[in-house]
Design a protein around this motif. Structure first.
Motif, PDB file in Angstrom:
ATOM      1  N   GLN A 176       7.677  -5.889  11.869  1.00 17.19           N
ATOM      2  CA  GLN A 176       5.814  -5.757  13.228  1.00 17.19           C
ATOM      3  C   GLN A 176       5.175  -4.286  12.319  1.00 17.19           C
ATOM      4  O   GLN A 176       4.885  -3.969  12.275  1.00 17.19           O
ATOM      5  CB  GLN A 176       6.097  -5.133  14.916  1.00 17.19           C
ATOM      6  CG  GLN A 176       6.862  -6.529  14.818  1.00 17.19           C
ATOM      7  CD  GLN A 176       6.893  -6.356  16.326  1.00 17.19           C
ATOM      8  OE1 GLN A 176       6.195  -6.069  17.418  1.00 17.19           O
ATOM      9  NE2 GLN A 176       8.344  -6.561  16.577  1.00 17.19           N
ATOM     10  N   HIS A 177       6.134  -3.163  11.857  1.00 18.26           N
ATOM     11  CA  HIS A 177       6.216  -2.313  11.125  1.00 18.26           C
ATOM     12  C   HIS A 177       5.133  -2.259   9.716  1.00 18.26           C
ATOM     13  O   HIS A 177       4.530  -1.620   9.588  1.00 18.26           O
ATOM     14  CB  HIS A 177       7.882  -1.499  10.895  1.00 18.26           C
ATOM     15  CG  HIS A 177       7.596  -0.101  10.149  1.00 18.26           C
ATOM     16  ND1 HIS A 177       8.399   1.125  10.538  1.00 18.26           N
ATOM     17  CD2 HIS A 177       7.569   0.479   9.207  1.00 18.26           C
ATOM     18  CE1 HIS A 177       7.331   2.364   9.929  1.00 18.26           C
ATOM     19  NE2 HIS A 177       7.451   1.710   8.782  1.00 18.26           N
ATOM     20  N   GLU A 178       6.145  -3.349   8.454  1.00 18.57           N
ATOM     21  CA  GLU A 178       4.883  -3.426   7.706  1.00 18.57           C
ATOM     22  C   GLU A 178       4.048  -4.534   7.866  1.00 18.57           C
ATOM     23  O   GLU A 178       2.928  -4.082   7.471  1.00 18.57           O
ATOM     24  CB  GLU A 178       6.493  -4.581   6.681  1.00 18.57           C
ATOM     25  CG  GLU A 178       7.887  -3.588   6.969  1.00 18.57           C
ATOM     26  CD  GLU A 178       7.917  -2.739   5.670  1.00 18.57           C
ATOM     27  OE1 GLU A 178       6.502  -1.889   5.165  1.00 18.57           O
ATOM     28  OE2 GLU A 178       8.440  -1.564   6.442  1.00 18.57           O
ATOM     29  N   ASN A 190       1.131  -1.323   0.343  1.00 18.67           N
ATOM     30  CA  ASN A 190       0.077   0.212  -0.114  1.00 18.67           C
ATOM     31  C   ASN A 190       0.982   1.188  -0.027  1.00 18.67           C
ATOM     32  O   ASN A 190       0.233   2.055   0.162  1.00 18.67           O
ATOM     33  CB  ASN A 190      -1.348   0.016   1.046  1.00 18.67           C
ATOM     34  CG  ASN A 190      -0.474  -0.252   2.768  1.00 18.67           C
ATOM     35  OD1 ASN A 190       0.681  -0.697   3.036  1.00 18.67           O
ATOM     36  ND2 ASN A 190      -0.942  -0.506   3.173  1.00 18.67           N
ATOM     37  N   GLN A 191       2.227   1.012   0.379  1.00 14.47           N
ATOM     38  CA  GLN A 191       3.530   2.604   0.291  1.00 14.47           C
ATOM     39  C   GLN A 191       3.416   2.497  -0.860  1.00 14.47           C
ATOM     40  O   GLN A 191       3.646   3.523  -1.206  1.00 14.47           O
ATOM     41  CB  GLN A 191       4.510   2.269   0.991  1.00 14.47           C
ATOM     42  CG  GLN A 191       4.068   1.997   2.290  1.00 14.47           C
ATOM     43  CD  GLN A 191       5.280   1.847   3.258  1.00 14.47           C
ATOM     44  OE1 GLN A 191       6.107   0.982   3.495  1.00 14.47           O
ATOM     45  NE2 GLN A 191       6.059   3.226   3.237  1.00 14.47           N
ATOM     46  N   VAL A 192       3.040   1.853  -1.888  1.00 14.14           N
ATOM     47  CA  VAL A 192       3.307   2.253  -3.732  1.00 14.14           C
ATOM     48  C   VAL A 192       1.770   2.127  -3.976  1.00 14.14           C
ATOM     49  O   VAL A 192       1.498   2.133  -5.209  1.00 14.14           O
ATOM     50  CB  VAL A 192       4.259   1.746  -4.364  1.00 14.14           C
ATOM     51  CG1 VAL A 192       5.522   1.420  -4.041  1.00 14.14           C
ATOM     52  CG2 VAL A 192       3.567  -0.434  -3.856  1.00 14.14           C
ATOM     53  N   GLY A 228      11.943   4.552  11.554  1.00 13.91           N
ATOM     54  CA  GLY A 228      11.006   6.050  10.695  1.00 13.91           C
ATOM     55  C   GLY A 228      10.375   5.096   9.596  1.00 13.91           C
ATOM     56  O   GLY A 228      10.279   4.009   9.826  1.00 13.91           O
ATOM     57  N   CYS A 229       9.839   5.584   8.398  1.00 14.81           N
ATOM     58  CA  CYS A 229       9.030   4.989   7.793  1.00 14.81           C
ATOM     59  C   CYS A 229       9.194   5.931   6.758  1.00 14.81           C
ATOM     60  O   CYS A 229       9.010   7.311   6.297  1.00 14.81           O
ATOM     61  CB  CYS A 229       8.199   5.085   8.315  1.00 14.81           C
ATOM     62  SG  CYS A 229       6.653   4.553   6.720  1.00 14.81           S
ATOM     63  N   LEU A 230       9.401   5.715   5.663  1.00 13.67           N
ATOM     64  CA  LEU A 230       9.665   5.996   3.977  1.00 13.67           C
ATOM     65  C   LEU A 230       7.898   6.781   3.697  1.00 13.67           C
ATOM     66  O   LEU A 230       8.373   7.661   2.399  1.00 13.67           O
ATOM     67  CB  LEU A 230      10.066   4.820   3.082  1.00 13.67           C
ATOM     68  CG  LEU A 230      11.116   3.877   3.486  1.00 13.67           C
ATOM     69  CD1 LEU A 230      10.614   2.954   2.009  1.00 13.67           C
ATOM     70  CD2 LEU A 230      11.984   4.695   2.821  1.00 13.67           C
ATOM     71  N   ASP A 255       2.367  -3.830  10.376  1.00 16.68           N
ATOM     72  CA  ASP A 255       1.044  -2.578  10.676  1.00 16.68           C
ATOM     73  C   ASP A 255       0.734  -1.880   9.531  1.00 16.68           C
ATOM     74  O   ASP A 255      -0.246  -1.801   9.403  1.00 16.68           O
ATOM     75  CB  ASP A 255       1.796  -1.712  11.737  1.00 16.68           C
ATOM     76  CG  ASP A 255       2.071  -1.584  13.110  1.00 16.68           C
ATOM     77  OD1 ASP A 255       0.747  -2.669  13.837  1.00 16.68           O
ATOM     78  OD2 ASP A 255       2.732  -1.747  13.884  1.00 16.68           O
ATOM     79  N   HIS A 256       1.451  -1.676   8.517  1.00 21.13           N
ATOM     80  CA  HIS A 256       1.309  -1.108   6.978  1.00 21.13           C
ATOM     81  C   HIS A 256      -0.015  -2.053   6.644  1.00 21.13           C
ATOM     82  O   HIS A 256      -0.611  -1.061   5.782  1.00 21.13           O
ATOM     83  CB  HIS A 256       1.983  -0.774   6.429  1.00 21.13           C
ATOM     84  CG  HIS A 256       3.525   0.280   6.083  1.00 21.13           C
ATOM     85  ND1 HIS A 256       2.764   1.737   6.455  1.00 21.13           N
ATOM     86  CD2 HIS A 256       4.387   0.436   6.419  1.00 21.13           C
ATOM     87  CE1 HIS A 256       3.733   2.610   6.989  1.00 21.13           C
ATOM     88  NE2 HIS A 256       4.692   1.871   6.682  1.00 21.13           N
ATOM     89  N   LEU A 257       0.049  -2.846   6.858  1.00 21.98           N
ATOM     90  CA  LEU A 257      -0.860  -4.267   5.387  1.00 21.98           C
ATOM     91  C   LEU A 257      -2.395  -3.734   6.627  1.00 21.98           C
ATOM     92  O   LEU A 257      -3.444  -4.146   6.168  1.00 21.98           O
ATOM     93  CB  LEU A 257      -0.277  -4.981   5.475  1.00 21.98           C
ATOM     94  CG  LEU A 257       1.277  -5.506   5.186  1.00 21.98           C
ATOM     95  CD1 LEU A 257       1.320  -6.354   4.310  1.00 21.98           C
ATOM     96  CD2 LEU A 257       0.655  -4.273   3.126  1.00 21.98           C
TER      97      LEU A 257
HETATM   98 NI    NI Z   1       6.468   2.559   6.718  1.00 18.41          NI
END
Ligand code: NI
Length: 170
Positions: free
Chosen positions: A134-136, A50-52, A92-94, A138-140
């Motif tokens: 865990q960060h990724e 979802n980041q793209v 951090g996060c892209l 969370d994104h999903l």
């Molecule tokens: Ni991120």
């Protein structure tokens, strides 16, 4: 392989839970390849679909994080099946460039999912790699790292991000 545009945290696609992948087809394989390219091009160590801008349940992660050797892995329909020991560390996060904060995460996790051939994958990770998983994840689920902070801290970071965004756009 083209580098894709990474959406920032103002984009609503990052707030929606991604849909489970039902078919692994050529388009998904191409997306995965492009996500790997995009992640490294942005000097990232993890990137969710979802980041793209694609609301599909997969992410790419560099499991070589601790070895300083590139080892990108695509994980489809991932789930965290076990986790233990919470620890604070900077993250951090892209999609939220130049904003960092200490976030509490499990020190160790077990992650299961599928590779691009539909084979089951299982990873045990600790430290920074466990944090990245865990960060990724969370994104999903439509969650950003600052959602794990208090409202006061999150508001400060959001203001900081909006200021930076203005500076970039002007
Ligand atoms: Ni991120």
């Amino acid at each position: 392989m083209p580098v894709l545009k990474i959406v920032n945290c103002m984009n609503s696609v990052l707030r929606k839970k991604c849909l489970k992948v039902e078919n692994i087809d050529a388009a998904l394989v191409a997306l995965a390849d492009n996500m790997i390219e995009t992640m490294y091009s942005a000097s990232g160590l993890g990137l969710a679909a979802n980041q793209v801008g694609v609301s599909s349940d997969l992410f790419v992660i560099d499991v070589g994080i601790d070895k300083e050797k590139r080892d990108p892995v695509i994980i489809i329909n991932p789930i965290i099946t076990a986790s233990e020991d919470k620890i604070m560390a900077e993250e951090g996060c892209l999609s939220i460039p130049e904003v960092f904060a200490e976030v509490k995460r499990s020190q160790r996790v077990e992650v299961k999912g599928y590779d691009l051939k539909g084979n089951e994958l299982r990873y045990e990770a600790d430290g920074f790699l466990a944090r990245a998983f865990q960060h990724e994840m969370d994104h999903l689920n439509g969650v950003l790292f600052w959602d794990n902070l208090s409202k006061v801290k999150r508001d400060i970071l959001q203001r900081k991000f909006k200021k930076k965004l203005k500076a970039i756009e002007s």
